[in-house]
Design a protein around this motif. Sequence first.
Motif, mmCIF file in Angstrom:
data_model
loop_
_atom_site.group_PDB
_atom_site.id
_atom_site.type_symbol
_atom_site.label_atom_id
_atom_site.label_comp_id
_atom_site.label_asym_id
_atom_site.label_seq_id
_atom_site.Cartn_x
_atom_site.Cartn_y
_atom_site.Cartn_z
ATOM 1 N N ASN A 1 0.825 -1.205 0.000
ATOM 2 C CA ASN A 1 0.000 0.000 0.000
ATOM 3 C C ASN A 1 0.859 1.255 0.000
ATOM 4 O OD1 ASN A 1 -2.549 -1.214 -0.026
ATOM 5 N ND2 ASN A 1 -2.511 -1.534 2.186
ATOM 6 N N GLU A 2 1.940 1.225 0.752
ATOM 7 C CA GLU A 2 2.836 2.376 0.766
ATOM 8 C C GLU A 2 3.449 2.609 -0.617
ATOM 9 O OE1 GLU A 2 5.606 1.626 3.878
ATOM 10 O OE2 GLU A 2 4.189 2.091 5.481
ATOM 11 N N LEU A 3 3.732 1.521 -1.336
ATOM 12 C CA LEU A 3 4.259 1.661 -2.693
ATOM 13 C C LEU A 3 3.219 2.307 -3.605
ATOM 14 C CD1 LEU A 3 6.076 -1.777 -3.181
ATOM 15 C CD2 LEU A 3 7.022 0.387 -2.349
ATOM 16 N N ARG A 4 1.977 1.882 -3.471
ATOM 17 C CA ARG A 4 0.907 2.460 -4.297
ATOM 18 C C ARG A 4 0.768 3.957 -4.061
ATOM 19 N NH1 ARG A 4 -4.790 -0.129 -3.813
ATOM 20 N NH2 ARG A 4 -4.290 -0.031 -1.590
ATOM 21 N N TYR A 5 0.792 4.341 -2.786
ATOM 22 C CA TYR A 5 0.500 5.731 -2.448
ATOM 23 C C TYR A 5 1.612 6.687 -2.864
ATOM 24 C CZ TYR A 5 -3.285 3.635 0.230
ATOM 25 O OH TYR A 5 -4.394 2.916 0.603
ATOM 26 N N GLU A 6 2.741 6.145 -3.316
ATOM 27 C CA GLU A 6 3.770 7.001 -3.899
ATOM 28 C C GLU A 6 3.280 7.664 -5.192
ATOM 29 O OE1 GLU A 6 6.811 7.999 -2.865
ATOM 30 O OE2 GLU A 6 6.265 7.039 -0.961
ATOM 31 N N PHE A 7 2.184 7.141 -5.752
ATOM 32 C CA PHE A 7 1.676 7.675 -7.017
ATOM 33 C C PHE A 7 0.386 8.475 -6.817
ATOM 34 C CE2 PHE A 7 4.219 3.932 -7.841
ATOM 35 C CZ PHE A 7 5.124 4.433 -8.754
ATOM 36 N N SER A 8 0.230 9.017 -5.612
ATOM 37 C CA SER A 8 -0.887 9.910 -5.335
ATOM 38 C C SER A 8 -0.628 11.255 -6.012
ATOM 39 C CB SER A 8 -1.037 10.111 -3.835
ATOM 40 O OG SER A 8 0.082 10.812 -3.319
ATOM 41 N N LEU A 9 -1.623 12.124 -5.979
ATOM 42 C CA LEU A 9 -1.469 13.458 -6.564
ATOM 43 C C LEU A 9 -0.309 14.208 -5.924
ATOM 44 C CD1 LEU A 9 -2.355 15.921 -8.232
ATOM 45 C CD2 LEU A 9 -4.039 16.421 -6.443
ATOM 46 N N ASP A 10 -0.145 14.072 -4.613
ATOM 47 C CA ASP A 10 0.927 14.777 -3.921
ATOM 48 C C ASP A 10 2.300 14.400 -4.451
ATOM 49 O OD1 ASP A 10 -0.847 16.071 -2.308
ATOM 50 O OD2 ASP A 10 -0.686 14.642 -0.663
ATOM 51 N N ASN A 11 2.487 13.110 -4.724
ATOM 52 C CA ASN A 11 3.815 12.610 -5.074
ATOM 53 C C ASN A 11 4.060 12.496 -6.571
ATOM 54 O OD1 ASN A 11 4.609 12.217 -2.343
ATOM 55 N ND2 ASN A 11 3.403 10.342 -2.280
ATOM 56 N N CYS A 12 3.003 12.258 -7.342
ATOM 57 C CA CYS A 12 3.180 12.032 -8.788
ATOM 58 C C CYS A 12 2.038 12.710 -9.553
ATOM 59 C CB CYS A 12 3.210 10.527 -9.063
ATOM 60 S SG CYS A 12 3.681 10.105 -10.759
ATOM 61 N N PRO A 13 2.052 14.023 -9.621
ATOM 62 C CA PRO A 13 0.934 14.740 -10.241
ATOM 63 C C PRO A 13 0.767 14.459 -11.725
ATOM 64 C CG PRO A 13 2.749 16.240 -9.753
ATOM 65 C CD PRO A 13 3.067 14.954 -9.075
ATOM 66 N N SER A 14 1.831 14.066 -12.413
ATOM 67 C CA SER A 14 1.714 13.841 -13.856
ATOM 68 C C SER A 14 0.938 12.569 -14.193
ATOM 69 C CB SER A 14 3.099 13.793 -14.512
ATOM 70 O OG SER A 14 3.895 12.764 -13.968
ATOM 71 N N LEU A 15 0.643 11.723 -13.183
ATOM 72 C CA LEU A 15 -0.221 10.553 -13.406
ATOM 73 C C LEU A 15 -1.637 10.787 -12.882
ATOM 74 C CD1 LEU A 15 1.984 7.383 -12.701
ATOM 75 C CD2 LEU A 15 0.849 8.008 -14.844
ATOM 76 N N TYR A 16 -1.915 12.009 -12.483
ATOM 77 C CA TYR A 16 -3.242 12.328 -11.963
ATOM 78 C C TYR A 16 -4.288 12.130 -13.060
ATOM 79 C CZ TYR A 16 -6.933 15.015 -9.626
ATOM 80 O OH TYR A 16 -8.107 15.410 -9.027
ATOM 81 N N GLY A 17 -5.378 11.439 -12.725
ATOM 82 C CA GLY A 17 -6.436 11.190 -13.694
ATOM 83 C C GLY A 17 -6.140 10.070 -14.664
#
Length: 291
Positions: A112-128
């Motif tokens: 789960n911690e690995l997944r949350y590295e790609f949240s908006l806060d951490n990886c905005p270019s994958l948002y949406g």
Amino acid sequence: MRWKQNVDTEVQRSNSDSEFTFNIIFNQQKFDDPKEVRKGSEMDRDALMNTFQKLGFDIDVHENLDSFELKSEINNLAERDFKDYGCLVVCLLSHGIENAILCYDGRYVNTNELRYEFSLDNCPSLYGKPKIFIVQACQGSLSQSETGTVAPPVNPASFVFQNVSGGLESSPSTVQWTNMDVKHTYSAKQLKQMNILDYYPGRNPPLMDFITINATLPGFLCYRLNKGSFFIQSLCEALSQEYLDKIPDEGTQHLEDLLRCVQDKINAYSDGRQTMPWEVCLSKHIRFRKV
């Protein structure tokens, strides 16, 4: 090599006229303890590479990383600029306990911690954009039979099937948040400068557009032979049949419906002794298409 728009996500695309897709595979086959070797995992790695290459994905493979190296690779990946990419697939192949996988150094990393590295806060270019996690690992030492749940043997490592993977322990694994974890990496002004919030106005919560596909239920074993695991081989077979073998004019299922077909294939391999769960937090359906 890169390919154009091979994912019809029905999720709003990036600003680019063409979108690429990225697949990263972590194959944890060998460990500091040689008794933990995962025979047949190379077959899963190759099946994933072959399938996703044919679907037009850029492929990156990492072998036998320790816990620090694996988390560093995920952190580095989250810092990349994915503005020209439409989808990310992360594959984790290892031993495991509930919500965690074993690394080369014998330490567990929380998925789960690995997944949350790609949240908006951490990886905005994958948002949406869809972020797909595929986890081939046991989540405990329980097994299933025709009549119900079977308690773990006294020595789980000597499970009845030769060359079959078995989790060595079962433990609850929850994400522990700290003030540092929840501190925003980007300010609203920075996100606006990157056109993230403008391009996806009111689009998603910060942790939206994830789908996580696990080989087995929390607390249970999953199975792997020298020819590969029941889960990964079934998944790749289903993806190929649906998105590579059909002619373009034939309708294809979206990924969530296809996963029900994957379970049928797993049942054929395992005599109905392995249940594949998936967690969906998507705003739109995902369909792949061959290049």
